[in-house]
Scaffold this active site. Structure first.
Site, short mmCIF file in Angstrom:
data_model
loop_
_atom_site.label_atom_id
_atom_site.label_comp_id
_atom_site.label_asym_id
_atom_site.label_seq_id
_atom_site.Cartn_x
_atom_site.Cartn_y
_atom_site.Cartn_z
N HIS A 51 0.75 -1.15 0.06
CA HIS A 51 -0.06 0.02 0.13
C HIS A 51 0.92 1.31 0.13
CE1 HIS A 51 -3.35 -2.57 1.91
NE2 HIS A 51 -3.20 -2.77 0.83
N CYS A 88 10.58 17.42 -12.16
CA CYS A 88 10.02 18.07 -13.35
C CYS A 88 9.05 19.33 -13.11
CB CYS A 88 9.07 17.06 -14.06
SG CYS A 88 7.56 16.70 -13.26
N1 APR Z 1 -0.91 -7.59 17.72
C1 APR Z 1 -1.56 -8.22 16.53
N2 APR Z 1 -2.75 -7.88 16.11
C2 APR Z 1 -3.22 -6.85 16.61
C3 APR Z 1 -3.03 -6.17 17.55
C4 APR Z 1 -1.52 -6.43 18.30
N3 APR Z 1 -1.12 -5.68 19.09
N4 APR Z 1 -3.76 -4.87 17.96
C5 APR Z 1 -4.74 -5.27 17.01
N5 APR Z 1 -4.68 -6.16 16.31
C6 APR Z 1 -5.36 -6.67 15.15
C7 APR Z 1 -7.06 -6.41 15.21
O1 APR Z 1 -7.60 -7.52 15.95
C8 APR Z 1 -7.31 -6.34 13.78
O2 APR Z 1 -7.64 -7.52 13.44
O3 APR Z 1 -4.88 -6.08 13.98
C9 APR Z 1 -6.17 -6.05 12.90
C10 APR Z 1 -6.04 -4.79 12.36
O4 APR Z 1 -6.98 -4.59 11.49
P1 APR Z 1 -7.40 -3.34 10.31
O5 APR Z 1 -7.32 -2.26 11.10
O6 APR Z 1 -8.56 -3.61 9.60
O7 APR Z 1 -6.04 -3.13 9.62
P2 APR Z 1 -5.42 -3.92 8.43
O8 APR Z 1 -5.98 -5.42 8.24
O9 APR Z 1 -3.88 -3.53 8.21
O10 APR Z 1 -6.27 -3.27 7.17
C11 APR Z 1 -5.92 -3.40 5.69
O11 APR Z 1 -7.06 -1.59 5.16
O12 APR Z 1 -7.78 0.46 5.81
C12 APR Z 1 -7.01 -0.18 4.88
O13 APR Z 1 -5.06 0.29 3.63
C13 APR Z 1 -5.64 0.17 4.89
O14 APR Z 1 -3.66 -1.46 5.00
C14 APR Z 1 -5.02 -1.14 5.58
C15 APR Z 1 -5.85 -2.20 4.79
#
Ligand code: APR
Length: 243
Positions: free
Chosen positions: A123, A155
């Site tokens: 991303h 540019c």
């Molecule tokens: N350790 C491991 N996992 C964790 C922790 C932790 N300390 N704290 C939270 N989580 C988990 C949550 O339970 C959740 O399932 O991390 C996850 C975060 O999920 P999202 O917020 O949806 O993030 P992500 O999966 O990276 O989102 C994907 O969506 O919004 C777009 O571009 C953005 O890259 C992002 C993509």
């Protein structure tokens, strides 16, 4: 607090696997203080706009300086934060495994700050900009609180954040490279992602179809959990140093 149990099968794989793929999401940076997007119920809002509106291709066309103000604000937050034990554990795995592929959905640059190299950024990266005209990429070392649109040093064209915005395609080649590594890996660790955003969420499925052992590290269940060989329901910063 109860210690996370790591199976003998995973211990054995960690001891002898050569090709390992790690896919990370916002959760791997949560213990560094980076807000996640979905886990924990609430989602980010900026000046009354949900993050998927201000972080969208449409907003880029409508109000580029508003997008820069939002990303400058986020860079200001991120600049005060440091990698946590999960980032450090992953960076050390580069010496441990013959072929470690690190694929991240995160734009925060904390894997690189912990010493990880050749990170496949699906991303993009908040510390870089890209030119609308010549497409050259430029580092954004300095912090700015304003909403001026920076210009390309090659540019003179307008720059945009080198981040995949909602409604945009992934950078060419990044996903294809990650999918290729997923097809080769023996062990796939999925750390801190809600596994709902595609195509990133398809990588563990590709690895599984190729016979890899799939491990999820997340304190909360996700749509992927049932398809995993092993789920370590705990925080990444507490589990990864144990592996
Ligand atoms: N350790 C491991 N996992 C964790 C922790 C932790 N300390 N704290 C939270 N989580 C988990 C949550 O339970 C959740 O399932 O991390 C996850 C975060 O999920 P999202 O917020 O949806 O993030 P992500 O999966 O990276 O989102 C994907 O969506 O919004 C777009 O571009 C953005 O890259 C992002 C993509």
């Amino acid at each position: 607090m109860e210690q996370t149990v790591i199976s003998a099968r995973l211990r054995d794989l960690l001891a002898r696997a050569r090709n390992v793929l790690v896919l990370t999401g916002a959760g791997v940076s949560a213990e560094s203080g980076v807000p996640t997007f979905r886990g924990g119920g609430q989602s980010a809002v900026w000046k009354g706009m949900p993050f998927d509106v201000i972080s969208s291709a449409r907003m880029l066309e409508r109000d580029l300086s508003a997008v820069w103000e939002w990303f400058n604000y986020r860079r200001g937050l991120l600049a005060t934060l440091n990698p946590n034990p999960a980032h450090h554990a992953i960076s050390q795995w580069q010496q441990r495994f013959a072929n470690l592929s690190l694929v991240t959905q995160n734009i925060d640059g904390l894997h690189q700050a912990a010493g990880s190299r050749n990170v496949i950024e699906l991303h993009g990266n908040i510390w870089r900009a890209r030119c609308f005209e010549c497409n050259s990429r430029q580092e954004l070392p300095e912090l700015r609180a304003d909403c001026d649109v920076p210009v390309c040093t090659d540019c003179g064209g307008h720059l945009r954040p080198d981040v995949v915005l909602f409604g945009e395609m992934l950078p060419p080649g990044a996903f294809e490279l990650a999918a290729h590594e997923a097809e080769q890996c023996e062990l796939c660790l999925v750390v801190g992602t809600s596994a709902v955003v595609y195509p990133a969420a398809s990588l563990p499925e590709i690895a599984r179809a190729a016979g890899a052992y799939i491990v999820e590290v997340n304190p909360e269940p996700t749509p992927l959990s049932a398809a995993c060989d092993e789920v370590l329901s705990d925080k990444a910063g507490e589990v990864l140093p144990l592996l």
